[in-house]
Motif scaffolding. Structure first.
Motif, PDB file in Angstrom:
ATOM      1  N   GLY A  44       0.885  -1.248  -0.024  1.00 28.21           N
ATOM      2  CA  GLY A  44       0.027  -0.087   0.087  1.00 28.21           C
ATOM      3  C   GLY A  44       1.018   1.196  -0.087  1.00 28.21           C
ATOM      4  O   GLY A  44       2.073   1.330   0.839  1.00 28.21           O
ATOM      5  N   THR A  45       0.319   2.218  -0.453  1.00 27.82           N
ATOM      6  CA  THR A  45       1.105   3.422  -0.613  1.00 27.82           C
ATOM      7  C   THR A  45       0.295   4.597   0.136  1.00 27.82           C
ATOM      8  O   THR A  45      -0.975   4.669  -0.305  1.00 27.82           O
ATOM      9  CB  THR A  45       1.453   3.922  -2.165  1.00 27.82           C
ATOM     10  N   VAL A  46       0.643   5.396   0.929  1.00 27.84           N
ATOM     11  CA  VAL A  46      -0.149   6.485   1.680  1.00 27.84           C
ATOM     12  C   VAL A  46      -0.248   7.406   0.737  1.00 27.84           C
ATOM     13  O   VAL A  46       0.452   7.965   0.000  1.00 27.84           O
ATOM     14  CB  VAL A  46       0.895   7.058   2.781  1.00 27.84           C
ATOM     15  N   THR A  47      -1.606   7.830   0.726  1.00 22.74           N
ATOM     16  CA  THR A  47      -1.989   9.138  -0.265  1.00 22.74           C
ATOM     17  C   THR A  47      -2.334  10.440   0.431  1.00 22.74           C
ATOM     18  O   THR A  47      -2.740  11.219  -0.308  1.00 22.74           O
ATOM     19  CB  THR A  47      -3.116   8.495  -1.141  1.00 22.74           C
ATOM     20  N   SER A  48      -2.389  10.425   1.643  1.00 25.64           N
ATOM     21  CA  SER A  48      -2.609  11.745   2.532  1.00 25.64           C
ATOM     22  C   SER A  48      -1.613  12.667   2.208  1.00 25.64           C
ATOM     23  O   SER A  48      -0.620  12.418   1.662  1.00 25.64           O
ATOM     24  CB  SER A  48      -2.689  11.354   3.959  1.00 25.64           C
ATOM     25  N   ARG A  49      -2.103  13.926   2.320  1.00 24.44           N
ATOM     26  CA  ARG A  49      -1.103  14.950   1.928  1.00 24.44           C
ATOM     27  C   ARG A  49      -0.165  15.414   3.199  1.00 24.44           C
ATOM     28  O   ARG A  49       0.746  16.196   2.828  1.00 24.44           O
ATOM     29  CB  ARG A  49      -2.000  16.242   1.606  1.00 24.44           C
ATOM     30  N   ILE A  50      -0.508  14.759   4.514  1.00 24.02           N
ATOM     31  CA  ILE A  50       0.220  15.234   5.474  1.00 24.02           C
ATOM     32  C   ILE A  50       0.535  13.717   6.194  1.00 24.02           C
ATOM     33  O   ILE A  50       0.176  12.787   5.537  1.00 24.02           O
ATOM     34  CB  ILE A  50      -0.659  16.113   6.591  1.00 24.02           C
ATOM     35  N   GLU A  51       1.434  13.810   7.189  1.00 28.39           N
ATOM     36  CA  GLU A  51       1.629  12.561   7.806  1.00 28.39           C
ATOM     37  C   GLU A  51       0.523  11.707   8.189  1.00 28.39           C
ATOM     38  O   GLU A  51      -0.403  12.401   8.579  1.00 28.39           O
ATOM     39  CB  GLU A  51       2.574  12.791   9.146  1.00 28.39           C
ATOM     40  N   LEU A  52       0.570  10.455   8.016  1.00 33.98           N
ATOM     41  CA  LEU A  52      -0.629   9.640   8.385  1.00 33.98           C
ATOM     42  C   LEU A  52      -0.320   9.042   9.747  1.00 33.98           C
ATOM     43  O   LEU A  52       0.448   8.262   9.927  1.00 33.98           O
ATOM     44  CB  LEU A  52      -0.555   8.372   7.323  1.00 33.98           C
ATOM     45  N   ASN A  53      -1.237   9.062  10.658  1.00 35.62           N
ATOM     46  CA  ASN A  53      -1.287   8.379  11.792  1.00 35.62           C
ATOM     47  C   ASN A  53      -1.379   6.980  11.677  1.00 35.62           C
ATOM     48  O   ASN A  53      -2.505   6.332  11.140  1.00 35.62           O
ATOM     49  CB  ASN A  53      -2.042   9.010  12.930  1.00 35.62           C
ATOM     50  N   ASP A  84     -15.356   5.130  10.680  1.00 35.05           N
ATOM     51  CA  ASP A  84     -15.676   5.390   9.475  1.00 35.05           C
ATOM     52  C   ASP A  84     -14.938   7.022   9.292  1.00 35.05           C
ATOM     53  O   ASP A  84     -14.712   7.773   9.941  1.00 35.05           O
ATOM     54  CB  ASP A  84     -17.118   5.966   9.014  1.00 35.05           C
ATOM     55  N   VAL A  85     -13.961   6.802   8.206  1.00 35.86           N
ATOM     56  CA  VAL A  85     -13.255   7.893   7.717  1.00 35.86           C
ATOM     57  C   VAL A  85     -13.312   8.305   6.376  1.00 35.86           C
ATOM     58  O   VAL A  85     -13.236   7.308   5.316  1.00 35.86           O
ATOM     59  CB  VAL A  85     -11.569   7.700   8.104  1.00 35.86           C
ATOM     60  N   ASN A  86     -13.960   9.559   5.956  1.00 29.60           N
ATOM     61  CA  ASN A  86     -14.259   9.930   4.591  1.00 29.60           C
ATOM     62  C   ASN A  86     -15.001   8.684   3.880  1.00 29.60           C
ATOM     63  O   ASN A  86     -14.872   8.631   2.604  1.00 29.60           O
ATOM     64  CB  ASN A  86     -12.930  10.177   3.983  1.00 29.60           C
ATOM     65  N   GLY A  87     -15.903   8.270   4.393  1.00 32.40           N
ATOM     66  CA  GLY A  87     -16.971   7.400   3.792  1.00 32.40           C
ATOM     67  C   GLY A  87     -16.504   6.057   3.615  1.00 32.40           C
ATOM     68  O   GLY A  87     -17.163   5.085   3.182  1.00 32.40           O
ATOM     69  N   THR A  88     -15.241   5.557   4.342  1.00 30.10           N
ATOM     70  CA  THR A  88     -14.912   4.114   4.369  1.00 30.10           C
ATOM     71  C   THR A  88     -14.772   3.649   5.882  1.00 30.10           C
ATOM     72  O   THR A  88     -14.206   4.344   6.573  1.00 30.10           O
ATOM     73  CB  THR A  88     -13.846   3.839   3.588  1.00 30.10           C
ATOM     74  N   ASP A  89     -15.379   2.678   6.163  1.00 24.74           N
ATOM     75  CA  ASP A  89     -14.977   2.089   7.441  1.00 24.74           C
ATOM     76  C   ASP A  89     -14.004   1.089   7.458  1.00 24.74           C
ATOM     77  O   ASP A  89     -13.463   0.229   8.460  1.00 24.74           O
ATOM     78  CB  ASP A  89     -16.160   1.683   8.347  1.00 24.74           C
ATOM     79  N   ALA A 103      -8.378   3.005   5.520  1.00 22.18           N
ATOM     80  CA  ALA A 103      -8.134   2.401   3.926  1.00 22.18           C
ATOM     81  C   ALA A 103      -8.455   3.704   3.320  1.00 22.18           C
ATOM     82  O   ALA A 103      -8.202   3.818   2.121  1.00 22.18           O
ATOM     83  CB  ALA A 103      -9.174   1.537   3.624  1.00 22.18           C
ATOM     84  N   SER A 104      -8.896   4.803   3.778  1.00 21.78           N
ATOM     85  CA  SER A 104      -9.141   6.229   2.993  1.00 21.78           C
ATOM     86  C   SER A 104      -7.994   6.763   2.515  1.00 21.78           C
ATOM     87  O   SER A 104      -8.109   7.595   1.678  1.00 21.78           O
ATOM     88  CB  SER A 104      -9.967   7.100   3.851  1.00 21.78           C
ATOM     89  N   TYR A 105      -6.837   6.565   3.090  1.00 21.29           N
ATOM     90  CA  TYR A 105      -5.608   7.236   2.882  1.00 21.29           C
ATOM     91  C   TYR A 105      -4.692   6.292   2.320  1.00 21.29           C
ATOM     92  O   TYR A 105      -3.362   6.610   2.384  1.00 21.29           O
ATOM     93  CB  TYR A 105      -5.037   7.819   4.208  1.00 21.29           C
ATOM     94  N   VAL A 106      -4.965   4.973   1.893  1.00 17.21           N
ATOM     95  CA  VAL A 106      -3.985   4.168   1.483  1.00 17.21           C
ATOM     96  C   VAL A 106      -4.285   3.521   0.174  1.00 17.21           C
ATOM     97  O   VAL A 106      -5.622   2.960  -0.013  1.00 17.21           O
ATOM     98  CB  VAL A 106      -3.572   3.136   2.579  1.00 17.21           C
ATOM     99  N   ASP A 107      -3.745   3.676  -0.870  1.00 21.42           N
ATOM    100  CA  ASP A 107      -3.833   2.782  -2.205  1.00 21.42           C
ATOM    101  C   ASP A 107      -3.272   1.376  -2.057  1.00 21.42           C
ATOM    102  O   ASP A 107      -2.030   1.417  -1.479  1.00 21.42           O
ATOM    103  CB  ASP A 107      -3.341   3.612  -3.534  1.00 21.42           C
ATOM    104  N   VAL A 108      -3.832   0.405  -2.498  1.00 19.51           N
ATOM    105  CA  VAL A 108      -3.212  -1.035  -2.556  1.00 19.51           C
ATOM    106  C   VAL A 108      -3.386  -1.696  -3.808  1.00 19.51           C
ATOM    107  O   VAL A 108      -4.229  -1.198  -4.421  1.00 19.51           O
ATOM    108  CB  VAL A 108      -4.105  -1.931  -1.470  1.00 19.51           C
ATOM    109  N   TRP A 109      -2.435  -2.530  -3.871  1.00 25.44           N
ATOM    110  CA  TRP A 109      -2.451  -3.374  -5.331  1.00 25.44           C
ATOM    111  C   TRP A 109      -2.441  -4.800  -4.974  1.00 25.44           C
ATOM    112  O   TRP A 109      -1.521  -5.269  -4.212  1.00 25.44           O
ATOM    113  CB  TRP A 109      -0.928  -3.281  -6.121  1.00 25.44           C
TER     114      TRP A 109
END
Length: 115
Positions: A44-53, A84-89, A103-109
């Motif tokens: 997974g790759t972090v997609t947030s614009r700031i540090e992800l907790n 729930d964060v931004n519409g996903t739990d 999962a709202s802030y991580v893209d997975v392959w």
């Protein structure tokens, strides 16, 4: 006389049946593409614009154990339901960070199994 054309037609027919003109069977092998197996780790790759907790439990009220920079990659071990964060739990357990992220802030392959 059409001997040449007849011989070519006969040879083509024999080859189509797997035989040579001398009557010897020819081996015809077809190579199938290997079945795709995705047994490797899911990244997974972090997609947030700031540090992800990264949290101790899959909830926003849980303690932060570390944080990941935007664009950071980590192994996604499994998923479960949480806050729930931004519409996903869905929340992912990250193997290297040893904690939970939304999962709202991580893209997975690849397919992420349930925990």
């Amino acid at each position: 006389m059409h001997t040449g054309r007849t011989r070519r037609a006969l040879t083509a027919g024999l080859l189509a049946c797997g035989l040579s003109a001398s009557g010897v069977a020819l081996a015809v092998t077809a190579t199938a593409a290997p079945a795709h197996r995705d047994d490797g780790p899911v990244w997974g790759t972090v997609t947030s614009r700031i540090e992800l907790n990264v949290r101790e439990d899959p909830t926003l009220r849980s303690d932060v154990v570390t944080s990941l920079s935007p664009g950071a990659r980590d192994r996604v071990e499994c998923k479960t339901y949480g806050t729930d964060v931004n519409g996903t739990d869905w929340w992912y357990w990250l193997g290297n960070a040893r904690g939970w992220v939304s999962a709202s802030y991580v893209d997975v392959w690849g397919h992420v199994p349930d925990c």
